[in-house]
Design a protein around this motif. Structure first.
Motif, PDB file in Angstrom:
ATOM      1  N   GLN A 293       0.814  -1.203   0.000  1.00 55.88           N
ATOM      2  CA  GLN A 293       0.000   0.000   0.000  1.00 55.88           C
ATOM      3  C   GLN A 293       0.851   1.258   0.000  1.00 55.88           C
ATOM      4  OE1 GLN A 293      -3.405  -0.089  -0.308  1.00 55.88           O
ATOM      5  NE2 GLN A 293      -3.182   2.116  -0.663  1.00 55.88           N
ATOM      6  N   GLN A 294       2.002   1.194   0.649  1.00 59.92           N
ATOM      7  CA  GLN A 294       2.904   2.348   0.691  1.00 59.92           C
ATOM      8  C   GLN A 294       3.338   2.765  -0.716  1.00 59.92           C
ATOM      9  OE1 GLN A 294       6.340   1.658   3.154  1.00 59.92           O
ATOM     10  NE2 GLN A 294       7.474   3.379   2.296  1.00 59.92           N
ATOM     11  N   ILE A 295       3.609   1.786  -1.576  1.00 58.44           N
ATOM     12  CA  ILE A 295       4.030   2.085  -2.943  1.00 58.44           C
ATOM     13  C   ILE A 295       2.851   2.579  -3.772  1.00 58.44           C
ATOM     14  CG2 ILE A 295       5.038   1.116  -5.044  1.00 58.44           C
ATOM     15  CD1 ILE A 295       6.566  -0.845  -3.240  1.00 58.44           C
ATOM     16  N   ILE A 296       1.695   1.970  -3.567  1.00 52.39           N
ATOM     17  CA  ILE A 296       0.481   2.423  -4.252  1.00 52.39           C
ATOM     18  C   ILE A 296       0.215   3.895  -3.945  1.00 52.39           C
ATOM     19  CG2 ILE A 296      -2.032   2.153  -4.365  1.00 52.39           C
ATOM     20  CD1 ILE A 296      -1.568  -0.863  -3.854  1.00 52.39           C
ATOM     21  N   ASN A 297       0.351   4.252  -2.678  1.00 50.50           N
ATOM     22  CA  ASN A 297       0.127   5.641  -2.266  1.00 50.50           C
ATOM     23  C   ASN A 297       1.178   6.580  -2.851  1.00 50.50           C
ATOM     24  OD1 ASN A 297      -2.053   4.753  -0.771  1.00 50.50           O
ATOM     25  ND2 ASN A 297      -0.955   4.725   1.171  1.00 50.50           N
TER      26      ASN A 297
ATOM     27  N   MET B 259       0.400   9.757  -5.319  1.00 52.09           N
ATOM     28  CA  MET B 259       0.848  11.116  -5.045  1.00 52.09           C
ATOM     29  C   MET B 259       1.644  11.685  -6.223  1.00 52.09           C
ATOM     30  SD  MET B 259       3.285  12.463  -1.922  1.00 52.09           S
ATOM     31  CE  MET B 259       4.689  11.522  -2.533  1.00 52.09           C
ATOM     32  N   ALA B 260       2.511  10.844  -6.805  1.00 54.34           N
ATOM     33  CA  ALA B 260       3.330  11.299  -7.924  1.00 54.34           C
ATOM     34  C   ALA B 260       2.467  11.655  -9.128  1.00 54.34           C
ATOM     35  CB  ALA B 260       4.343  10.218  -8.296  1.00 54.34           C
TER      36      ALA B 260
ATOM     37  N   ARG C  33      -1.716   1.234 -14.273  1.00 55.43           N
ATOM     38  CA  ARG C  33      -2.959   0.670 -13.731  1.00 55.43           C
ATOM     39  C   ARG C  33      -3.805   1.764 -13.104  1.00 55.43           C
ATOM     40  NH1 ARG C  33      -5.543  -0.491  -9.328  1.00 55.43           N
ATOM     41  NH2 ARG C  33      -3.931   0.448  -8.026  1.00 55.43           N
ATOM     42  N   GLN C  34      -3.141   2.678 -12.378  1.00 55.88           N
ATOM     43  CA  GLN C  34      -3.882   3.771 -11.751  1.00 55.88           C
ATOM     44  C   GLN C  34      -4.415   4.766 -12.792  1.00 55.88           C
ATOM     45  OE1 GLN C  34      -2.299   5.669  -8.249  1.00 55.88           O
ATOM     46  NE2 GLN C  34      -1.352   3.794  -7.473  1.00 55.88           N
ATOM     47  N   ILE C  35      -3.709   4.922 -13.890  1.00 56.82           N
ATOM     48  CA  ILE C  35      -4.146   5.869 -14.923  1.00 56.82           C
ATOM     49  C   ILE C  35      -5.292   5.304 -15.753  1.00 56.82           C
ATOM     50  CG2 ILE C  35      -3.447   6.981 -17.093  1.00 56.82           C
ATOM     51  CD1 ILE C  35      -0.675   7.344 -15.849  1.00 56.82           C
ATOM     52  N   ASP C  36      -5.100   4.058 -16.225  1.00 55.94           N
ATOM     53  CA  ASP C  36      -6.071   3.503 -17.177  1.00 55.94           C
ATOM     54  C   ASP C  36      -5.833   1.997 -17.284  1.00 55.94           C
ATOM     55  OD1 ASP C  36      -7.641   2.754 -19.337  1.00 55.94           O
ATOM     56  OD2 ASP C  36      -7.106   4.505 -20.556  1.00 55.94           O
ATOM     57  N   THR C  37      -6.802   1.207 -16.868  1.00 57.80           N
ATOM     58  CA  THR C  37      -6.644  -0.251 -16.914  1.00 57.80           C
ATOM     59  C   THR C  37      -6.636  -0.796 -18.342  1.00 57.80           C
ATOM     60  OG1 THR C  37      -9.035  -0.498 -16.601  1.00 57.80           O
ATOM     61  CG2 THR C  37      -7.654  -0.610 -14.629  1.00 57.80           C
ATOM     62  N   ASP C  38      -6.918   0.053 -19.310  1.00 57.62           N
ATOM     63  CA  ASP C  38      -6.852  -0.376 -20.706  1.00 57.62           C
ATOM     64  C   ASP C  38      -5.430  -0.329 -21.268  1.00 57.62           C
ATOM     65  OD1 ASP C  38      -9.545  -0.961 -20.951  1.00 57.62           O
ATOM     66  OD2 ASP C  38     -10.077   1.058 -21.642  1.00 57.62           O
TER      67      ASP C  38
ATOM     68  N   LYS D 233      20.163   5.450   4.439  1.00 56.37           N
ATOM     69  CA  LYS D 233      20.262   6.766   3.794  1.00 56.37           C
ATOM     70  C   LYS D 233      19.479   6.725   2.492  1.00 56.37           C
ATOM     71  CE  LYS D 233      24.746   7.803   5.867  1.00 56.37           C
ATOM     72  NZ  LYS D 233      26.188   8.071   5.627  1.00 56.37           N
ATOM     73  N   MET D 234      18.172   6.867   2.618  1.00 55.96           N
ATOM     74  CA  MET D 234      17.275   6.683   1.482  1.00 55.96           C
ATOM     75  C   MET D 234      16.260   7.808   1.389  1.00 55.96           C
ATOM     76  SD  MET D 234      16.682   2.585   1.409  1.00 55.96           S
ATOM     77  CE  MET D 234      18.070   1.555   0.941  1.00 55.96           C
ATOM     78  N   THR D 235      15.660   7.947   0.217  1.00 54.68           N
ATOM     79  CA  THR D 235      14.633   8.958   0.005  1.00 54.68           C
ATOM     80  C   THR D 235      13.410   8.619   0.845  1.00 54.68           C
ATOM     81  OG1 THR D 235      15.406   9.106  -2.282  1.00 54.68           O
ATOM     82  CG2 THR D 235      13.312  10.194  -1.736  1.00 54.68           C
ATOM     83  N   PRO D 236      12.941   9.536   1.692  1.00 58.06           N
ATOM     84  CA  PRO D 236      11.747   9.249   2.500  1.00 58.06           C
ATOM     85  C   PRO D 236      10.577   8.785   1.635  1.00 58.06           C
ATOM     86  CG  PRO D 236      12.792  11.260   3.272  1.00 58.06           C
ATOM     87  CD  PRO D 236      13.505  10.867   2.001  1.00 58.06           C
ATOM     88  N   GLY D 237       9.962   7.689   2.033  1.00 52.52           N
ATOM     89  CA  GLY D 237       8.836   7.137   1.306  1.00 52.52           C
ATOM     90  C   GLY D 237       9.215   6.160   0.197  1.00 52.52           C
TER      91      GLY D 237
END
Length: 283
Positions: free
Chosen positions: A3-7, A11-12, A57-62, A131-135
């Motif tokens: 779910q963290q990656i989905i979110n 956001m992006a 997938r989030q943009i268009d399932t087609d 040492k990573m990008t938050p999220g």
């Protein structure tokens, strides 16, 4: 997909698309269909394929996303990473976000691969750090694995790592009180790794006498100090693993590996990896 990656993908997309792609709406008919591909402009290790699938997938399932390579594959300049097919507007909606994710993750995988290759022929394991990008931690750690490295602890919860600030909190009594604290850590967390950071050989010598310790991190030590630490480990506690960190580059990593240490951790894998130059072609 976590779910963290989905979110993160959601956001992006939201920050890039906003109220809509005004350019594509003006130029491209709503019913238009296209095919396309994402290719690399330089030699690189593939990583992040599942994220691209989630973006579209989030943009268009087609939209159909068909990988033409696998995570961990070394591609040459011009080779295809994946192919796309679907509504033209949808492909363009996801173009920049997909390239951003892939470029960053493939950069990490490619740099990791360079370090892994630099120690080839030794038994040394290349590790990441926190040492990573938050999220982005889950994605960046997967990219390290795609490049042939291994993951250090995921966070503060899955390993004990006693650093200099923890020792400083004990004051002048740190040597006398530390063994009992480590014993309590093992009692409460019997399955997790316990690692102590050492800045000096005196600390290494002391830490090797604490039987609950699994690993010692040699922080910013010279090659001679590392060799001496290896000799002490082999003599006193051969099962304890030694990890080197600090000041290690592609130029000196092989010399570090040859000291006899077991692991090398590098923050640079994730905080300094140059993005891979990618392109999306629509046809």
């Amino acid at each position: 997909m976590k779910q963290q990656i989905i979110n993160l993908v959601k956001m992006a997309l939201a920050e890039d698309i906003g109220s809509g792609d005004v350019t594509s709406i003006a130029f491209i008919p709503e019913t238009a269909k296209s095919q396309g591909r994402i290719l690399t402009r330089k030699s690189a290790i593939v990583a992040g394929l599942s994220v691209v699938k989630e973006i579209f997938r989030q943009i268009d399932t087609d939209v159909l996303v068909t990988p033409r390579s696998e995570n961990g594959t070394l591609l040459s300049s011009g080779e295809t990473i994946l192919e796309l097919e679907g509504p033209s507007r949808s492909l363009l909606l996801g173009e920049r976000v997909a390239l951003n994710f892939l470029g960053k993750l493939m950069g990490i995988a490619t740099l990791t691969h360079s370090y892994v290759e630099a120690v080839a022929g030794t038994d040394v394991i290349i590790l990441d750090t926190r040492k990573m990008t938050p999220g982005w931690r889950l994605l960046e750690k997967e990219a390290v694995k795609a490049g042939g490295g291994k993951n250090h602890r995921m966070g503060l919860f899955d390993a004990v790592l006693v650093k200099d600030n923890h020792l400083a909190s004990l004051g002048s009594d740190q040597f006398s009180t530390l063994p009992a604290i480590i014993q309590q850590c093992r009692f409460h967390h019997p399955e997790i790794k316990i690692e102590l950071e050492a800045d000096t050989l005196e600390q290494v010598r002391f830490f090797l006498n604490i039987k609950e310790v699994n690993s010692i991190l040699l922080d910013n030590m010279s090659l001679d100090e590392m060799r001496e630490a290896v000799l002490m480990r082999n003599d006193k506690a051969s099962s304890v693993r030694l990890e080197a960190s600090g000041g290690i580059t592609l130029e000196n990593i092989r010399s570090v590996a040859k000291t006899g240490i077991d692991e090398i951790s590098l923050g640079a894998l994730t905080h300094s990896a140059p993005w891979t130059d990618l392109s999306m072609e629509i046809y």
